[in-house]
Scaffold this active site. Structure first.
Site, PDB file in Angstrom:
ATOM      1  N   LYS A  84     -18.171   5.629  20.701  1.00 28.69           N
ATOM      2  CA  LYS A  84     -19.323   5.851  20.597  1.00 28.69           C
ATOM      3  C   LYS A  84     -20.801   4.918  21.107  1.00 28.69           C
ATOM      4  O   LYS A  84     -20.562   3.749  19.902  1.00 28.69           O
ATOM      5  CB  LYS A  84     -19.243   7.376  19.159  1.00 28.69           C
ATOM      6  CG  LYS A  84     -21.126   8.012  19.519  1.00 28.69           C
ATOM      7  CD  LYS A  84     -20.821   8.463  18.678  1.00 28.69           C
ATOM      8  CE  LYS A  84     -22.886   9.754  19.129  1.00 28.69           C
ATOM      9  NZ  LYS A  84     -22.758  10.829  18.280  1.00 28.69           N
TER      10      LYS A  84
ATOM     11  N   ARG B  70     -30.966  15.101  20.974  1.00 30.34           N
ATOM     12  CA  ARG B  70     -32.001  14.779  19.194  1.00 30.34           C
ATOM     13  C   ARG B  70     -32.980  15.762  19.393  1.00 30.34           C
ATOM     14  O   ARG B  70     -33.443  16.012  17.929  1.00 30.34           O
ATOM     15  CB  ARG B  70     -32.073  13.214  18.831  1.00 30.34           C
ATOM     16  CG  ARG B  70     -31.188  12.364  18.657  1.00 30.34           C
ATOM     17  CD  ARG B  70     -31.126  11.045  18.261  1.00 30.34           C
ATOM     18  NE  ARG B  70     -29.837  10.511  18.315  1.00 30.34           N
ATOM     19  CZ  ARG B  70     -30.022   9.083  18.658  1.00 30.34           C
ATOM     20  NH1 ARG B  70     -30.733   7.808  18.275  1.00 30.34           N
ATOM     21  NH2 ARG B  70     -28.582   7.918  18.475  1.00 30.34           N
TER      22      ARG B  70
ATOM     23  N   LYS C 139     -29.159   3.532  14.802  1.00 28.48           N
ATOM     24  CA  LYS C 139     -27.752   3.602  14.677  1.00 28.48           C
ATOM     25  C   LYS C 139     -27.155   2.561  15.428  1.00 28.48           C
ATOM     26  O   LYS C 139     -25.675   2.977  14.772  1.00 28.48           O
ATOM     27  CB  LYS C 139     -27.544   4.879  15.290  1.00 28.48           C
ATOM     28  CG  LYS C 139     -28.571   5.997  15.291  1.00 28.48           C
ATOM     29  CD  LYS C 139     -27.343   8.179  15.402  1.00 28.48           C
ATOM     30  CE  LYS C 139     -28.294   8.935  14.839  1.00 28.48           C
ATOM     31  NZ  LYS C 139     -27.271  10.178  14.973  1.00 28.48           N
TER      32      LYS C 139
ATOM     33  N   GLU D 113     -11.094   0.039  19.053  1.00 33.11           N
ATOM     34  CA  GLU D 113     -11.533   1.651  17.872  1.00 33.11           C
ATOM     35  C   GLU D 113     -10.142   2.334  18.612  1.00 33.11           C
ATOM     36  O   GLU D 113      -9.703   3.188  17.675  1.00 33.11           O
ATOM     37  CB  GLU D 113     -13.244   1.374  18.202  1.00 33.11           C
ATOM     38  CG  GLU D 113     -14.109   0.954  18.116  1.00 33.11           C
ATOM     39  CD  GLU D 113     -14.624   1.123  16.700  1.00 33.11           C
ATOM     40  OE1 GLU D 113     -13.144   2.104  15.244  1.00 33.11           O
ATOM     41  OE2 GLU D 113     -15.423   1.154  15.646  1.00 33.11           O
TER      42      GLU D 113
ATOM     43  N   LYS E 118     -18.077   7.907  25.135  1.00 39.50           N
ATOM     44  CA  LYS E 118     -19.580   8.655  25.033  1.00 39.50           C
ATOM     45  C   LYS E 118     -20.527   7.633  24.924  1.00 39.50           C
ATOM     46  O   LYS E 118     -20.477   6.559  24.535  1.00 39.50           O
ATOM     47  CB  LYS E 118     -19.038   9.665  23.762  1.00 39.50           C
ATOM     48  CG  LYS E 118     -20.953  10.081  23.383  1.00 39.50           C
ATOM     49  CD  LYS E 118     -21.120  10.211  22.263  1.00 39.50           C
ATOM     50  CE  LYS E 118     -22.012  11.965  21.902  1.00 39.50           C
ATOM     51  NZ  LYS E 118     -22.566  12.169  21.197  1.00 39.50           N
TER      52      LYS E 118
ATOM     53  N   SER F  47     -26.167  14.258  26.657  1.00 43.40           N
ATOM     54  CA  SER F  47     -27.448  15.608  26.796  1.00 43.40           C
ATOM     55  C   SER F  47     -28.433  14.552  28.683  1.00 43.40           C
ATOM     56  O   SER F  47     -28.809  15.113  28.616  1.00 43.40           O
ATOM     57  CB  SER F  47     -28.306  15.681  26.070  1.00 43.40           C
ATOM     58  OG  SER F  47     -28.691  14.318  25.267  1.00 43.40           O
TER      59      SER F  47
ATOM     60  N   TYR G  54     -22.464  19.910  29.517  1.00 46.83           N
ATOM     61  CA  TYR G  54     -23.700  20.833  29.327  1.00 46.83           C
ATOM     62  C   TYR G  54     -23.279  21.740  30.658  1.00 46.83           C
ATOM     63  O   TYR G  54     -23.930  22.486  30.857  1.00 46.83           O
ATOM     64  CB  TYR G  54     -25.254  19.970  29.091  1.00 46.83           C
ATOM     65  CG  TYR G  54     -25.042  19.827  27.615  1.00 46.83           C
ATOM     66  CD1 TYR G  54     -24.807  20.411  25.880  1.00 46.83           C
ATOM     67  CD2 TYR G  54     -24.975  18.010  27.729  1.00 46.83           C
ATOM     68  CE1 TYR G  54     -24.811  19.509  25.289  1.00 46.83           C
ATOM     69  CE2 TYR G  54     -24.642  17.463  26.378  1.00 46.83           C
ATOM     70  CZ  TYR G  54     -24.562  18.308  25.317  1.00 46.83           C
ATOM     71  OH  TYR G  54     -24.629  17.891  24.179  1.00 46.83           O
TER      72      TYR G  54
HETATM   73  C1  PBG Z   1     -24.691  12.539  16.649  1.00 44.67           C
HETATM   74  C2  PBG Z   1     -24.314  13.359  17.941  1.00 44.67           C
HETATM   75  C3  PBG Z   1     -24.716  12.644  18.954  1.00 44.67           C
HETATM   76  C4  PBG Z   1     -24.507  13.257  19.678  1.00 44.67           C
HETATM   77  C5  PBG Z   1     -23.150  14.213  19.552  1.00 44.67           C
HETATM   78  N1  PBG Z   1     -23.251  13.704  18.268  1.00 44.67           N
HETATM   79  C6  PBG Z   1     -26.150  12.028  19.195  1.00 44.67           C
HETATM   80  C7  PBG Z   1     -26.464  11.221  17.860  1.00 44.67           C
HETATM   81  O1  PBG Z   1     -25.336  10.709  17.321  1.00 44.67           O
HETATM   82  O2  PBG Z   1     -27.620  10.296  17.630  1.00 44.67           O
HETATM   83  C8  PBG Z   1     -25.487  13.782  21.783  1.00 44.67           C
HETATM   84  C9  PBG Z   1     -24.477  14.509  22.395  1.00 44.67           C
HETATM   85  C10 PBG Z   1     -25.032  14.917  23.484  1.00 44.67           C
HETATM   86  O3  PBG Z   1     -26.477  13.301  24.055  1.00 44.67           O
HETATM   87  O4  PBG Z   1     -25.224  15.067  24.375  1.00 44.67           O
HETATM   88  N2  PBG Z   1     -23.092  13.047  15.367  1.00 44.67           N
END
Ligand code: PBG
Length: 334
Positions: free
Chosen positions: A198, A208, A220, A236, A251, A277, A316
């Site tokens: 990720k 968010r 992050k 990982e 991701k 997203s 989505y």
């Molecule tokens: C956080 C989390 C995030 C998403 C899924 N779980 C965002 C982040 O790490 O800030 C993002 C999913 C998306 O953007 O569709 N645990």
């Protein structure tokens, strides 16, 4: 006239031949729909930066799950959009069996028992700091202290009916810790879908917005991966497999297809990809401006994930894609 020796176009000549030689297929059962739940009754609020994606109150969420199941979608992943008053430093609400999230899991399980329920494990929707892990007074994200919180959260979700636990927090050692906690609590059949690679990505922006979960301070980058790295994703992967992950995930999706490919080549377990997203927002925005054919560009994107080696796609677009696939089954491909 020049006559070429080889004619690859023969294999593209008719729809029937193209169907015959197609190397990858997209099935409705590859899709996982992410869903957002909010408090209240009969509430359906659109996410500003994700037109066509809604936060549902529990009653409407269950109806949506029934719809998705009828369309052939077999799995959803659920996220809670909580009021700021429910958030604290240690994410207490994340393990509240009577809280919105756990009530939602039970309600979906009761009404759509065949639907695979994937739950998100991380602190951010419940954290007053907006981070996936516990924040120290000096602003450090505390790894080992967070693991305990994640384990409690995961076990509570299993109690509420989760089929698969998906840790999205990127703390070290969390797959092994969650596996042990689930087993100890008797949930040996509950699986783990690890967010293996990720990345610290700008493409999470609309998500968010949806949860109002942006970090209050900092970013992050001390736990999510550097977009420049791919070998690190393989490391990982090794760790997640050793720690007992049943499924692994990359991701975001489209900007990281090389990472999907790298994992798919060596992973012993199915690889999932999260079409996040911001990726959804890009195609929706271009379509709204009349700059892209929405259906064609979405379907091409889905095929890109399959071609890269993903078995499972969190997206989505899942409901729209399922609808199109059903139409295609009746009328043939476009
Ligand atoms: C956080 C989390 C995030 C998403 C899924 N779980 C965002 C982040 O790490 O800030 C993002 C999913 C998306 O953007 O569709 N645990």
């Amino acid at each position: 006239m020049i006559q070429p020796l080889f004619r690859p176009r023969r294999n593209r000549l008719t729809p029937a031949i193209r169907d015959l030689v197609r190397e990858n297929q997209l099935q409705v059962t590859d899709l996982v729909m992410p869903l957002f739940v909010i408090e209240g009754q009969n509430q359906k609020t659109e996410i500003h930066s994700m037109p066509g994606v809604f936060r549902y109150s529990l009653d409407l969420l269950v109806d949506e799950c029934i719809d998705l199941y009828r369309l052939g979608i077999r799995a959803v992943v659920l996220f809670p959009a909580l009021d700021e008053s429910k958030k604290d430093r240690v994410a207490t609400e994340s393990a509240n069996l009577e809280g919105l999230y756990h009530r939602s899991l039970r309600a979906i399980k009761a009404r759509v028992p065949g639907l695979c329920l994937i739950t998100d494990v991380a602190m951010d929707p419940y954290s007053s700091d907006g981070h996936d892990g516990l924040v120290s007074p000096t602003g450090e994200i505390l790894n080992d202290e967070t693991l305990k919180i994640l384990c409690t959260q995961a076990v509570s979700q299993a109690k509420a009916g989760a089929d698969i636990i998906a840790p999205s927090d990127m703390m070290d050692g969390r797959v092994a810790a969650i596996r042990a906690a689930l087993d100890q609590a008797g949930f040996t059949n509950v699986g783990i879908l690890s967010y293996t690679a990720k990345y610290a990505s700008a493409f999470y922006g609309p998500f968010r917005d949806a949860l109002d979960s942006a970090p209050k301070k900092g970013d992050k980058k001390t736990y999510q991966m550097d977009p420049a790295n791919v070998k690190e994703a393989l490391r990982e992967l090794d760790l997640d497999l050793a720690e007992g992950a049943d499924l692994v995930m990359v991701k975001p999706g489209l900007p990281y297809l090389d990472v999907v490919r790298a994992l798919a080549e060596v992973s012993e377990v199915p690889v999932a990809v999260y079409n996040v997203s911001g990726e959804y927002a890009m195609l929706k925005a271009a379509a709204q401006l009349g700059w892209l054919d929405y259906q064609k560009s979405v379907m091409e994107t889905m095929m890109a994930f399959k071609r890269a080696g993903a078995k499972i796609i969190l997206t989505y677009h899942a409901k729209e894609v399922a609808t199109w696939l059903a139409q295609e089954a009746v009328s043939g491909p476009r």
